[in-house]
Design a protein around this motif. Structure first.
Motif, short mmCIF file in Angstrom:
data_model
loop_
_atom_site.label_atom_id
_atom_site.label_comp_id
_atom_site.label_asym_id
_atom_site.label_seq_id
_atom_site.Cartn_x
_atom_site.Cartn_y
_atom_site.Cartn_z
N ALA A 66 80.95 71.42 52.17
CA ALA A 66 79.49 72.06 52.18
C ALA A 66 79.13 72.66 50.79
N GLN B 27 73.44 74.79 58.06
CA GLN B 27 74.31 74.65 59.18
C GLN B 27 73.54 74.51 60.40
N THR C 236 76.89 69.49 58.05
CA THR C 236 76.16 70.53 57.22
C THR C 236 74.95 69.42 56.48
#
Length: 344
Positions: A170, A299, A330
């Motif tokens: 992420a 998230q 994510t």
């Protein structure tokens, strides 16, 4: 006048309910305690008798008899952090319909306060959800003797269920977005790296820079001194420099750090994104309301809490085996806080 007049009626007991329903004590106890086998006909009789007599279950006595308190302890780092508030909602949304009460403790990211909370909870609850204040302390590998699920963070050497996201990937996505806009001097402002999620985000940040042919520069990395440190100070240390020395873009590793960074930006009179582009890890209700709105790595926080509770219920229901790692996806949400760097 009767000598019993004016006295409160005796509290109905399981024996009273059994007598009223015309069943044995054992049958009444199973029906009222919701355990073991009871025929539908007998259960209906017991429930009707309990209503007629005004019987109320004694949960304390039930806990002593069964060894179960129907409670779960949740220990988080900072309940004022929007991440933990949302995750707690997710945990409660699963546990409460299952008949469990959630007890919350706030460690303030202090390992000693966390240890005290875990010690207290381990003698009073059926299971624990924990977001550990430190991820690399060997003493945290001890067995608490209850089902345990780690939320957001892991602990080295502790083989238990855990729920989180791929923090390294992420963070790399955030860097790739900035590189795609033409940035080369990309900084990071972080919380302390003794938490696994932060360590992984920093690892992903550096790996993405290397893949883009950019050598990570320690001079462009800033972090709070400890968990009590002010993230604004860390941001000022990185940004309060001549234009040709400060980064053209920064990545912030969590929402508390993002707030401190935005305060520093305002204090220094910088303009987003003309002077500085920003990508933040974690979304909050207020980041889309900024001018410009802040680009984030989002998230599924409530879902993380829900999944942690689901894993816990499976363990309480008898599921055994090694620890399981659940990773949820994510999303990079592009808003107005990033642009190509202007010529300096």
């Amino acid at each position: 006048m009767s000598k019993d007049a004016g006295r409160p009626a005796a509290t109905p007991t399981v024996n009273d309910v059994a007598s009223e329903a015309g069943v044995s004590f054992a049958t009444a106890a199973r029906a009222l305690g919701d355990y073991g086998y009871v025929s539908a006909k007998a259960k209906a009789k017991v429930e009707a008798a309990a209503v007629a007599l005004g019987y109320r279950r004694n949960d304390v006595a039930r806990a002593l008899a069964s060894g179960s308190t129907r409670t779960v302890g949740l220990v988080v780092g900072d309940i004022e952090n929007p991440y933990f508030a949302a995750a707690s909602r997710g945990v409660a949304a699963v546990l409460e319909p299952a008949g469990y009460t959630l007890l919350l403790a706030n460690s303030d990211e202090d390992p000693e306060r966390e240890r005290q909370a875990v010690d207290v909870f381990s003698t009073r609850v059926d299971a624990l959800v924990l977001s550990p204040a430190r991820s690399f302390d060997k003493h945290r590998t001890r067995d608490v003797g209850k089902p345990l699920v780690l939320l957001d963070r892991t602990v080295r050497g502790l083989d238990v269920d855990s729920v989180g996201v791929d923090n390294a990937a992420a963070a790399a996505t955030a860097v790739e977005h900035l590189v795609g806009l033409g940035h080369r001097r990309i900084g990071v402002i972080a919380s302390p790296s003794d938490i696994s999620s932060t360590a992984d985000r920093l690892r992903g940040f550096r790996a993405a820079l290397r893949r883009a042919g950019i050598a990570p520069d320690p001079a462009l990395e800033a972090a709070t001194r400890d968990h009590a440190g002010d993230p604004e100070d860390a941001a000022l240390a990185l940004l309060d420099r001549p234009a040709d020395e400060r980064p053209t873009a920064v990545f912030t590793t969590e929402n508390v750090v993002t707030g401190g960074t935005l305060r520093a930006v305002r204090r220094l009179g910088l303009t987003i994104p003309a002077d500085l582009s920003i990508v933040a890890f974690d979304d909050t209700d207020w980041l889309p309301l900024m001018e410009p709105p802040i680009t984030v790595v989002r998230q599924p926080v409530v879902d993380l809490g829900r999944r942690a509770a689901e894993l816990l219920l499976e363990r309480l229901d008898g599921t055994s085996g090694p620890g399981r790692r659940t990773v949820l996806p994510t999303e990079l949400v592009v808003r107005g806080s990033c642009a190509s760097p202007r010529t300096r």
